[in-house]
Design a protein around this motif. Sequence first.
Motif, PDB file in Angstrom:
ATOM      1  N   UNK A  18       0.834  -1.215   0.000  1.00  9.17           N
ATOM      2  CA  UNK A  18       0.000   0.000   0.000  1.00  9.17           C
ATOM      3  C   UNK A  18       0.860   1.252   0.000  1.00  9.17           C
ATOM      4  N   UNK A  19       1.962   1.220   0.756  1.00  8.70           N
ATOM      5  CA  UNK A  19       2.845   2.392   0.781  1.00  8.70           C
ATOM      6  C   UNK A  19       3.428   2.682  -0.589  1.00  8.70           C
ATOM      7  N   UNK A  20       3.927   1.659  -1.268  1.00  6.62           N
ATOM      8  CA  UNK A  20       4.522   1.886  -2.589  1.00  6.62           C
ATOM      9  C   UNK A  20       3.471   2.367  -3.573  1.00  6.62           C
ATOM     10  N   UNK A  21       2.253   1.831  -3.477  1.00  4.92           N
ATOM     11  CA  UNK A  21       1.168   2.298  -4.339  1.00  4.92           C
ATOM     12  C   UNK A  21       0.861   3.768  -4.048  1.00  4.92           C
ATOM     13  N   UNK A  22       0.923   4.141  -2.774  1.00  3.63           N
ATOM     14  CA  UNK A  22       0.700   5.541  -2.399  1.00  3.63           C
ATOM     15  C   UNK A  22       1.756   6.451  -3.002  1.00  3.63           C
ATOM     16  N   UNK A  56      -5.142  12.581  -3.406  1.00  2.00           N
ATOM     17  CA  UNK A  56      -6.140  12.081  -2.449  1.00  2.00           C
ATOM     18  C   UNK A  56      -6.020  10.567  -2.312  1.00  2.00           C
ATOM     19  N   UNK A  57      -5.846   9.904  -3.423  1.00  2.00           N
ATOM     20  CA  UNK A  57      -5.668   8.452  -3.395  1.00  2.00           C
ATOM     21  C   UNK A  57      -4.393   8.084  -2.625  1.00  2.00           C
ATOM     22  N   UNK A  58      -3.342   8.851  -2.825  1.00  2.00           N
ATOM     23  CA  UNK A  58      -2.080   8.583  -2.141  1.00  2.00           C
ATOM     24  C   UNK A  58      -2.248   8.707  -0.630  1.00  2.00           C
ATOM     25  N   UNK A  59      -2.955   9.739  -0.180  1.00  2.00           N
ATOM     26  CA  UNK A  59      -3.157   9.937   1.262  1.00  2.00           C
ATOM     27  C   UNK A  59      -3.960   8.789   1.867  1.00  2.00           C
ATOM     28  N   UNK A  60      -5.004   8.349   1.149  1.00  2.00           N
ATOM     29  CA  UNK A  60      -5.833   7.248   1.648  1.00  2.00           C
ATOM     30  C   UNK A  60      -5.016   5.960   1.742  1.00  2.00           C
ATOM     31  N   UNK A 107       6.598  10.238   4.309  1.00  2.00           N
ATOM     32  CA  UNK A 107       7.220  10.280   2.988  1.00  2.00           C
ATOM     33  C   UNK A 107       6.163  10.486   1.909  1.00  2.00           C
ATOM     34  N   UNK A 108       5.009   9.849   2.083  1.00  2.00           N
ATOM     35  CA  UNK A 108       3.904  10.067   1.139  1.00  2.00           C
ATOM     36  C   UNK A 108       3.442  11.528   1.204  1.00  2.00           C
TER      37      UNK A 108
END
Length: 346
Positions: free
Chosen positions: A249-253, A263-267, A303-304
Amino acid sequence: MAGQAPWTDVRLRAAWARADWAAILREYRRAAGLTQQALETLVGMPQPHISAIESGRRQVKTAAVRARITEGLQVPRELVDAGQSDLYGQWEPSGELRARIAHAHQAGRTDLRTARWISEVLATQRRADDHEEGAVLWPVVRSQLDAVTRLLPGASGPAADRLLLLAAEHAHWLSWVAWREQQHAAALAWVDMAHGWAVDGGHTDMASWVYRIRAHYSLQRTDPVRALRTAEAARQHPGLSPAAAAVAAHTTAMAAAAAGERDRARALADEAVAAAERAPDVEERPGWLYWLTPARARLQAADVAYACRDWATAAAGIRDVLDVLAEYPRDHAYYRARLEDAERRS
């Protein structure tokens, strides 16, 4: 501490990889807790000679002396092999290595003591990677992988599956080092092999992890669309453990942030922290994710925020938990630079 036990020590294995005989003797003594005098009976030479070698006043030049030290210190087979073949210095995986994997799951029995030993060694190497240069250890780890794959044709069922996971862990490590050394084609070849071996052995967490590594490579090449696609594939592996789900999930963010989907990255960052908090203890995480504590997950969330240009949020998040990286100088330097830049921009 005697015999082969000191050879789990990364500094000792790195000395062997450099063929630095003075350092080999010094590091062996340190790891084993021995004096020069105690080493006399092991290597068959008097203490003054040992002292002269360690200080550089005397060189180890003859094959006979090298053999005496190798035998006396009980150098493991995979290290001896690493010093005898030019193959282990090559970046690309060999065809012979691929052929061995094709013979996995044959009927048979194999002695897994070698695999258990190399698994223990790899665990110490992972933890020391922040301090030792991977390129130095490359031939050693490459030889370890050969030792693991040589066991496969005689293995079947769960034993073969365990060996495939260990092979995949080694291939992932080799890919990571190759990428850092700008050997990008070799890095991709190794990570693809790692994924195939993980899938063959039924190891979902490792299969997801190496997809995550591929996505990270695409991010470093500033290709966020490809990175996002690959990271999403890492998230979709069924049955992921909480820790594996967290890093996917972190790498996808990070990829979503790079692609402008903030917004998607924060979620996704919140999802990653929540998943990591479901595996707070090291025994609840795969071996290669030993470092993913809830505090490290919060650093990744910061980091995100940095990638989303939320400077104040990023600075506050990093500042709050930066101290957990005291024993990881490379990661500490990365986040310290992020913190300074975020503070300057906020």
